[in-house]
Write a protein that holds these residues in place. Structure first.
Motif, PDB file in Angstrom:
ATOM      1  N   ARG A  68       0.852  -1.202   0.000  1.00 31.15           N
ATOM      2  CA  ARG A  68       0.000   0.000   0.000  1.00 31.15           C
ATOM      3  C   ARG A  68       0.879   1.239   0.000  1.00 31.15           C
ATOM      4  O   ARG A  68       1.907   1.278   0.688  1.00 31.15           O
ATOM      5  CB  ARG A  68      -0.896  -0.001   1.246  1.00 31.15           C
ATOM      6  N   GLU A 417      -9.832   9.246  -3.130  1.00 30.48           N
ATOM      7  CA  GLU A 417      -9.884   7.900  -2.559  1.00 30.48           C
ATOM      8  C   GLU A 417     -11.155   7.686  -1.757  1.00 30.48           C
ATOM      9  O   GLU A 417     -11.720   6.593  -1.756  1.00 30.48           O
ATOM     10  CB  GLU A 417      -8.643   7.656  -1.702  1.00 30.48           C
ATOM     11  N   THR A 420     -14.081   7.343  -4.355  1.00 31.03           N
ATOM     12  CA  THR A 420     -14.118   6.035  -5.022  1.00 31.03           C
ATOM     13  C   THR A 420     -14.191   4.890  -4.021  1.00 31.03           C
ATOM     14  O   THR A 420     -14.143   3.727  -4.415  1.00 31.03           O
ATOM     15  CB  THR A 420     -12.880   5.861  -5.913  1.00 31.03           C
ATOM     16  N   LYS A 422     -12.050   3.814  -2.041  1.00 33.10           N
ATOM     17  CA  LYS A 422     -10.803   3.111  -1.773  1.00 33.10           C
ATOM     18  C   LYS A 422     -10.344   3.402  -0.350  1.00 33.10           C
ATOM     19  O   LYS A 422      -9.525   2.676   0.205  1.00 33.10           O
ATOM     20  CB  LYS A 422      -9.723   3.547  -2.766  1.00 33.10           C
ATOM     21  N   GLY A 568     -15.258   0.599  -7.414  1.00 27.39           N
ATOM     22  CA  GLY A 568     -14.267   1.467  -8.021  1.00 27.39           C
ATOM     23  C   GLY A 568     -14.839   2.681  -8.715  1.00 27.39           C
ATOM     24  O   GLY A 568     -14.089   3.583  -9.103  1.00 27.39           O
TER      25      GLY A 568
END
Length: 583
Positions: A68, A417, A420, A422, A568
């Motif tokens: 990550r 982020e 979306t 994430k 996503g």
């Protein structure tokens, strides 16, 4: 085995055959020994099962898939290995052993001194060790601090509008009492030079701390961990220059400082950040030719990470943050109450906040060991990387660069982020509850002074749509439930309810369910790929004829529909478009 000096006699003999060779950490049996390649193989099998790796991909592809990257561009490895310790450029570790100082926050705009005093006494009675007091020139400090034993409970002042006047008022109230260790007159490291010098001299005269280097200012604006570190060192260096320029000794000046950092629910980055901060401060002192000194850290759970919706989840976030602060070596920890985003915290919120630290210290025994994360390969590597990047931020600030543009880039990336998903926010962007009743709290201007990470979604939830989306579920419950659940949760994150068709056997049943309702202008298809292939070409025109103006499919985009939603997707953009078609 040789009996150590002072050992108590008795007990059972240690089985010598299980004793590893001295200097090794070998386990008892060959079946317990594993290699990095074994881990790669096992991890690759899981990723192939979840379709994150292809069958033909090599096992060592797991490193790229599971690594990550932080907002600072630092790669966080999924597995710590000894190789990570090669080439580290910094060293140093926290040395605090035993409980950290449980610090409660008091005061604020418009809070009567009597109310703040009642909160202070309840907190102190409940195990709080020190007080962080926000005040201004009009604050009645004797009333606010009535009954507080100032020789036992340190007070850290926070008076951005009148630092000298508040410091003088506090010292007048202190009188001849010997102040508790850690008492701080709290001049902001960014204050005007004359203010810093005046408060510093007052502090030196009374033998207390005088300055707070508050890095949460940068954090609250959206700064990354390394930006927060670099900013704190830049402010601290400025304080040293100002105070020594006024004739105060370098070591005396350095001894007046306390640093304030934010702790988030990202556990390892927070631990590493606090460890890196000590290394950076040691380097600043070294280059300044000051005597080595420990950095005094006050750590506050992050304001931006909290959520106004499903606020009870904030208890979990602040628990992880407080754990990380303690493990990272914080000297004092302030856990902000879970209901802070809603307004003035109530008695329950303050109680949970202080008991979070007590649970970690007294029941989980987190404070028994100094630097419990020290030596962990991944943590040592992350600490070193953060220190290096933070030092680079300091260098750019010292050269005259502004931090504003860099922070703006960090904010933009974080918001992408979040949008979306994430970077999920439980209870807001994930698993929202449209029917929840938020706890009522007294309005507090400070509650909205910081833009929370989920603010864009909170704004949508603040204004729910008047009409629902019709969820055109296709087939049996088993066939449509996965995509129906996904779509329902996604829409709820934008304040949009759904009207569900239920189990259906064909186009006619879906259209019949639609016409029985209020015929929402937006319809979302939810079913399996096979159902889409079989029904969609007939179902979409039939729904449009019945009144649907905007048709969405839960899954990948398909011909004949207007929009799609899947993992996503930019959820914020999708929800905004959907709300426009509902209006």
């Amino acid at each position: 085995m040789t009996q150590p000096q002072g050992a108590v006699e008795g007990g059972l003999d240690e089985p010598a055959e299980l004793e590893p060779e001295q200097g090794t950490l070998d386990l008892a049996g060959d079946e317990d020994r594993w290699t990095v390649q074994d881990w790669e193989q096992a991890a690759a099998a899981v990723l192939r099962k979840s379709r994150r790796l292809k069958d033909e991909d090599p096992d060592d592809a797991v490193w790229a898939k599971l690594t990550r990257t932080t907002l600072d561009g630092i790669e966080v490895t999924p597995l710590g290995t000894p190789a990570l310790l090669e080439g580290l450029r910094t060293a140093g570790r926290p040395t605090r052993v035993g409980p950290w100082d449980v610090r409660a926050h008091l005061g604020g705009t418009g809070v009567p001194a009597k109310q703040a005093n009642e909160e202070a006494l309840v907190d102190l009675d409940g195990g709080v060790a020190s007080l962080w007091v926000t005040a201004d020139a009009g604050t009645d400090l004797p009333a606010l601090l009535a009954g507080v034993l100032l020789d036992l409970a340190p007070v850290v002042l926070d008076a951005p509008t009148a630092p000298v006047a508040v410091a003088e008022a506090f010292l007048a109230h202190l009188g001849g009492t010997t102040p508790a260790d850690g008492t701080n007159l709290g001049a902001d490291g960014r204050a005007d030079e004359d203010v810093l010098v005046a408060v510093a001299r007052l502090a030196l005269d009374r033998g207390v701390l005088g300055v707070v280097v508050d890095a949460t200012v940068a954090h609250d604006l959206g700064a990354s961990d390394a930006q927060e570190l670099g900013y704190s060192m830049w402010v601290a260096a400025r304080v040293l220059r100002v105070l020594t320029g006024a004739g105060i000794g370098l070591d005396e000046a350095a001894g007046l400082l306390e640093f304030r950092y934010a702790a988030t629910d990202e556990q390892f980055p927070t631990i590493a950040k606090l460890r890196a901060a000590r290394r950076l401060w040691a380097r600043v002192l070294e280059l300044s030719e000051a005597a080595p000194a420990e950095q005094r850290q006050h750590v506050v759970t992050s304001r931006p990470m909290m959520s106004k919706y499903d606020p009870y989840v904030n208890m979990l976030r602040t628990t992880v943050a407080a754990f990380s602060a303690g493990v990272g070596g914080a000297d004092a920890v302030t856990v902000l109450p879970f209901d802070s985003p809603l307004g003035r915290p109530d008695t329950f919120g303050r109680r949970i906040a202080r008991n979070t630290s007590h649970l970690l210290v007294d029941e989980a025994h987190v404070a028994k060991v100094a630097d419990p994360a020290g030596g962990a390969y991944a943590v040592e590597k992350l600490t070193d990387d953060l220190a290096v990047v933070g030092w680079d931020v300091l260098g750019r600030l010292e050269s005259g660069e502004s931090l504003d543009d860099a922070v703006a880039e960090t904010v933009a990336r974080r918001e992408r982020e979040v949008a979306t998903r994430k970077r999920p926010i439980t209870g807001l962007t994930e698993f929202p509850n449209l029917a929840e009743q938020l706890p009522a709290r007294t309005p507090d201007p400070a509650a909205d002074a910081v833009r929370r990470y989920g603010a864009a979604f909170e704004e949508l939830r603040d204004a729910p749509t008047a009409r629902p989306v019709f969820l055109a579920t296709m087939g049996t419950v088993a066939a449509h439930t996965a995509r129906a659940t996904f779509a329902t949760n996604l829409l709820a994150a934008g304040g949009i309810a759904v009207e569900v068709a239920g189990p259906t056997a064909g186009v006619e049943e879906v259209v019949a369910a639609y016409t029985r309702g209020d015929r929402s202008p937006v319809v979302c298809l939810a079913g399996s790929d096979a159902a889409y292939d079989e029904w969609a070409d007939a179902l979409v025109p039939a729904l449009r004829e019945a009144g649907a103006g905007h048709v969405v499919v839960a899954g990948k985009p398909r011909d004949g529909v207007d929009d799609s939603c899947a993992m996503g997707v930019d959820a914020l953009a999708f929800l905004t478009r959907t709300r426009e078609h509902l209006s």
